[in-house]
Design an enzyme around this catalytic site. Structure first.
Site, PDB file in Angstrom:
ATOM      1  N   CYS A  11     -12.363  31.004  72.653  1.00 22.66           N
ATOM      2  CA  CYS A  11     -12.960  29.883  73.349  1.00 22.66           C
ATOM      3  C   CYS A  11     -12.317  30.120  74.647  1.00 22.66           C
ATOM      4  CB  CYS A  11     -12.449  28.677  72.757  1.00 22.66           C
ATOM      5  SG  CYS A  11     -10.880  27.934  72.743  1.00 22.66           S
ATOM      6  N   CYS A  85     -17.623  30.138  74.595  1.00 22.40           N
ATOM      7  CA  CYS A  85     -17.307  30.899  75.834  1.00 22.40           C
ATOM      8  C   CYS A  85     -18.455  31.890  76.388  1.00 22.40           C
ATOM      9  CB  CYS A  85     -16.003  31.747  75.658  1.00 22.40           C
ATOM     10  SG  CYS A  85     -16.350  33.054  74.317  1.00 22.40           S
ATOM     11  N   CYS A  89     -17.663  36.105  76.720  1.00 22.23           N
ATOM     12  CA  CYS A  89     -17.151  36.713  75.634  1.00 22.23           C
ATOM     13  C   CYS A  89     -17.487  38.160  75.458  1.00 22.23           C
ATOM     14  CB  CYS A  89     -17.486  36.164  74.143  1.00 22.23           C
ATOM     15  SG  CYS A  89     -16.436  34.595  74.245  1.00 22.23           S
TER      16      CYS A  89
END
Length: 135
Positions: A11, A85, A89
């Protein structure tokens, strides 16, 4: 014999959702799964509401520290679970990805953190059953 699977929870701040998910998976899987967590912009400390919500179910995440998501950790993971995210990511070919749409406990009260904790618990149980269908 197949090596144990590795799961990376990601996250943004690695202070709430990903820490709770990692705590649940460690608690439920023991040493059957390698558990990792990281964040694209890690916070200075774990969210106190996440710590308290997990403490209530007997899982202590107080010693955990938010960590930066790095290439080697992501590349070494079999399953990457993202939690808000977005495009930050990383994507690696051949990895299993899941994006868990979960509220962020940051700035929330304990009741909201409990709800998020319980939702994560259910998702982690389903993930574990999928990783180890004979369990």
């Amino acid at each position: 014999m197949m090596s144990k699977p590795s799961v990376l929870f990601v996250c943004v701040h690695n202070a709430g959702r990903s820490q709770m998910a990692a705590g649940w998976l460690r608690h439920l899987a023991g040493d059957e799964v390698e558990v990792r967590s990281a964040g694209s912009e890690p916070a200075d400390h774990i969210n106190p509401m996440a710590v308290e919500a997990m403490r209530e179910v007997g899982i202590d995440i107080t010693a955990n520290k938010p960590k930066i998501l790095d290439y080697a950790t992501a590349e070494a993971s079999d399953v990457i679970i993202t939690m808000g995210c977005g495009d930050v990511c990383p994507a690696f070919p051949g990895k299993r990805y899941e994006d868990w749409k979960l509220d962020d406990p940051a700035g929330q009260n304990l009741a909201t953190a409990r709800h998020i904790r319980d939702e994560i618990h259910t998702r982690v149980e389903n993930l574990l059953a999928d990783l180890n269908p004979t369990a």
